[in-house]
Enzyme design. Structure first.
Site, PDB file in Angstrom:
ATOM      1  N   HIS A  70      44.176  34.150  40.585  1.00 14.25           N
ATOM      2  CA  HIS A  70      44.560  35.196  39.645  1.00 14.25           C
ATOM      3  C   HIS A  70      44.953  34.607  38.290  1.00 14.25           C
ATOM      4  O   HIS A  70      44.741  35.230  37.252  1.00 14.25           O
ATOM      5  CB  HIS A  70      45.722  36.014  40.214  1.00 14.25           C
ATOM      6  CG  HIS A  70      45.297  37.018  41.245  1.00 14.25           C
ATOM      7  ND1 HIS A  70      45.737  38.323  41.251  1.00 14.25           N
ATOM      8  CD2 HIS A  70      44.448  36.913  42.299  1.00 14.25           C
ATOM      9  CE1 HIS A  70      45.187  38.978  42.263  1.00 14.25           C
ATOM     10  NE2 HIS A  70      44.413  38.132  42.921  1.00 14.25           N
ATOM     11  N   ASP A  71      45.535  33.409  38.302  1.00  8.85           N
ATOM     12  CA  ASP A  71      45.906  32.759  37.052  1.00  8.85           C
ATOM     13  C   ASP A  71      44.656  32.307  36.294  1.00  8.85           C
ATOM     14  O   ASP A  71      44.484  32.617  35.117  1.00  8.85           O
ATOM     15  CB  ASP A  71      46.820  31.563  37.327  1.00  8.85           C
ATOM     16  CG  ASP A  71      47.321  30.900  36.051  1.00  8.85           C
ATOM     17  OD1 ASP A  71      47.569  31.626  35.066  1.00  8.85           O
ATOM     18  OD2 ASP A  71      47.471  29.669  36.029  1.00  8.85           O
ATOM     19  N   ASP A  78      46.421  28.772  32.863  1.00 10.61           N
ATOM     20  CA  ASP A  78      47.468  28.453  31.891  1.00 10.61           C
ATOM     21  C   ASP A  78      48.853  28.938  32.311  1.00 10.61           C
ATOM     22  O   ASP A  78      49.781  28.941  31.504  1.00 10.61           O
ATOM     23  CB  ASP A  78      47.120  29.044  30.525  1.00 10.61           C
ATOM     24  CG  ASP A  78      47.150  30.571  30.517  1.00 10.61           C
ATOM     25  OD1 ASP A  78      47.167  31.183  31.614  1.00 10.61           O
ATOM     26  OD2 ASP A  78      47.160  31.156  29.417  1.00 10.61           O
ATOM     27  N   SER A  80      49.833  31.876  32.859  1.00 14.12           N
ATOM     28  CA  SER A  80      50.217  33.155  32.244  1.00 14.12           C
ATOM     29  C   SER A  80      50.617  34.202  33.271  1.00 14.12           C
ATOM     30  O   SER A  80      51.383  35.121  32.969  1.00 14.12           O
ATOM     31  CB  SER A  80      49.091  33.690  31.357  1.00 14.12           C
ATOM     32  OG  SER A  80      47.875  33.807  32.068  1.00 14.12           O
ATOM     33  N   HIS A 198      39.923  33.501  51.983  1.00 14.37           N
ATOM     34  CA  HIS A 198      40.444  34.643  52.729  1.00 14.37           C
ATOM     35  C   HIS A 198      40.652  34.314  54.203  1.00 14.37           C
ATOM     36  O   HIS A 198      41.083  35.176  54.969  1.00 14.37           O
ATOM     37  CB  HIS A 198      39.502  35.842  52.591  1.00 14.37           C
ATOM     38  CG  HIS A 198      39.682  36.594  51.306  1.00 14.37           C
ATOM     39  ND1 HIS A 198      38.936  37.698  50.964  1.00 14.37           N
ATOM     40  CD2 HIS A 198      40.527  36.395  50.262  1.00 14.37           C
ATOM     41  CE1 HIS A 198      39.320  38.148  49.778  1.00 14.37           C
ATOM     42  NE2 HIS A 198      40.276  37.368  49.334  1.00 14.37           N
ATOM     43  N   THR A 199      40.355  33.100  54.590  1.00  5.36           N
ATOM     44  CA  THR A 199      40.639  32.690  55.969  1.00  5.36           C
ATOM     45  C   THR A 199      42.142  32.662  56.229  1.00  5.36           C
ATOM     46  O   THR A 199      42.582  32.705  57.379  1.00  5.36           O
ATOM     47  CB  THR A 199      40.026  31.310  56.271  1.00  5.36           C
ATOM     48  OG1 THR A 199      40.276  30.975  57.638  1.00  5.36           O
ATOM     49  CG2 THR A 199      40.627  30.225  55.395  1.00  5.36           C
ATOM     50  N   ASP A 249      41.692  37.551  58.282  1.00  4.16           N
ATOM     51  CA  ASP A 249      40.952  36.744  59.257  1.00  4.16           C
ATOM     52  C   ASP A 249      41.671  36.873  60.598  1.00  4.16           C
ATOM     53  O   ASP A 249      42.394  35.967  61.022  1.00  4.16           O
ATOM     54  CB  ASP A 249      40.919  35.284  58.791  1.00  4.16           C
ATOM     55  CG  ASP A 249      40.053  34.390  59.661  1.00  4.16           C
ATOM     56  OD1 ASP A 249      39.460  34.906  60.631  1.00  4.16           O
ATOM     57  OD2 ASP A 249      39.977  33.190  59.376  1.00  4.16           O
ATOM     58  N   ASP A 257      40.184  27.760  58.276  1.00  3.69           N
ATOM     59  CA  ASP A 257      39.004  27.361  59.050  1.00  3.69           C
ATOM     60  C   ASP A 257      37.813  28.206  58.637  1.00  3.69           C
ATOM     61  O   ASP A 257      37.860  28.915  57.630  1.00  3.69           O
ATOM     62  CB  ASP A 257      39.283  27.469  60.557  1.00  3.69           C
ATOM     63  CG  ASP A 257      39.769  28.856  60.973  1.00  3.69           C
ATOM     64  OD1 ASP A 257      39.486  29.831  60.241  1.00  3.69           O
ATOM     65  OD2 ASP A 257      40.437  28.977  62.010  1.00  3.69           O
TER      66      ASP A 257
END
Length: 329
Positions: A70-71, A78, A80, A198-199, A249, A257
């Site tokens: 997301h940064d 940076d 933010s 997303h595991t 997951d 994994d």
């Protein structure tokens, strides 16, 4: 990776914007061991704090890994996303970031580093190092993190929800996802590899509610999702549920994994953006390859994380090194 809704319609990228931000993904000025002389124990300090946190709060691993994404995707890597605002108008308070957790852990790491080396290690670098260390703590791969980022001074509520340059929403189709990654100088392989993060982690039921109860506005379910999986999810997530969390997951969400890819091939991706990876020949092929004995997922993940960590970085005399990660100096 983002968990929010907005009014995205068409995702058209101006060529000039694409060219500009792609150039910003080169990461000039970063290097492995940037703090070797100025703060020689910096990485060890970060790892020590994260291991302490993971021992008592392993559920923070997913959010802390996602924080780096997301940064970097907004204004580059940076820091933010860490900035507070007295009027709640910084990135932190924008809808896509409301589900982020672990800001206090970043502050805890920063305090330990300030005690050892005041004013040396940037918050942007801390976010990058923490992402690596929570991955390792969950039995995932280790990679050398390039450091030398400086902290930015601009953080706007509107940036993450910008219809052209914002974070890709959880309902994104494969074309929108590929365009969003391309805007940052990342390719299709980076997309499918980084989605493998997303595991570990969880998502609010509200992020996939429509897939279970009202996919086309007619009270129907998403036909691309395994019906048996839908039935299980409905037991956990009632229609309109805004608070319950579901594992991205299932059965393995605390271990880094390849089981996330295995679930996708069985049509058990939780988010639409997960399921979208089945709708492109290159991403689908990687899903299959990553569940075979010849999987290169762990190696690839480190490579793509380094590449993502170069997006739009501030180095040299640009920006600043914050004393407190949530506020400008």
């Amino acid at each position: 990776m983002a968990t929010y809704k907005n009014s995205f319609g068409y995702f058209v990228l101006p060529v000039m914007v694409l060219a500009f931000l792609t150039l910003q993904a080169e990461g000039q000025g970063l290097k492995v061991g940037f703090y070797e002389k100025s703060c020689p124990h910096a990485e060890k300090i970060v790892t020590t704090v994260i291991n302490e946190v993971m021992a008592v709060a392993p559920s923070l691993s997913g959010p802390l890994l996602r924080m780096h994404f997301h940064d970097c995707f907004i204004r580059g890597c940076d820091g933010s996303v860490l900035l507070d605002s007295p009027t709640n108008q910084s990135e932190k308070f924008s809808p896509p970031n409301l589900s982020l957790r672990g800001f206090n852990i970043i502050d805890r790491v920063k305090l330990a580093l300030e005690n050892a080396c005041p004013g040396v290690v940037s918050c942007a670098d801390i976010v990058a190092l923490v992402a690596r260390d929570v991955t390792v703590a969950n039995k995932g791969p280790f990679w050398e993190v390039e450091t030398g980022r400086r902290d930015g001074n601009v953080s706007l509520f509107s940036d993450p929800i910008n219809p052209t340059t914002g974070l890709p929403p959880f309902f994104a189709n494969i074309n929108l996802l590929k365009q969003s990654f391309a805007l940052r100088g990342l390719n299709t392989k980076d997309l499918v590899v980084l989605s493998g993060g997303h595991t570990i982690g969880m998502s609010h039921c509200s992020s996939f509610d429509s897939r279970l109860y009202n996919f086309t506005g007619k009270g129907d379910t998403d036909p691309s999702m395994d019906p048996n999986y839908i039935a299980r999810l409905k037991l956990k997530c009632k229609q309109g549920d805004q608070t319950t969390l579901a594992e991205l997951d299932p059965g393995s969400f605390k271990t880094f994994d390849d089981s996330y890819y295995r679930l996708l091939t069985k049509r058990r991706g939780l988010l639409q953006s997960d399921a979208a990876l089945l709708n492109d020949p290159e991403t689908r092929a990687y899903l299959v390859q990553s569940t075979s004995h010849g999987s290169t997922f762990f190696k690839d993940f480190g490579v793509s994380m380094v590449k993502m960590g170069r997006i739009g970085v501030l180095t040299g005399s640009q920006g600043e090194v914050r004393k407190v990660c949530s506020k400008r100096n």
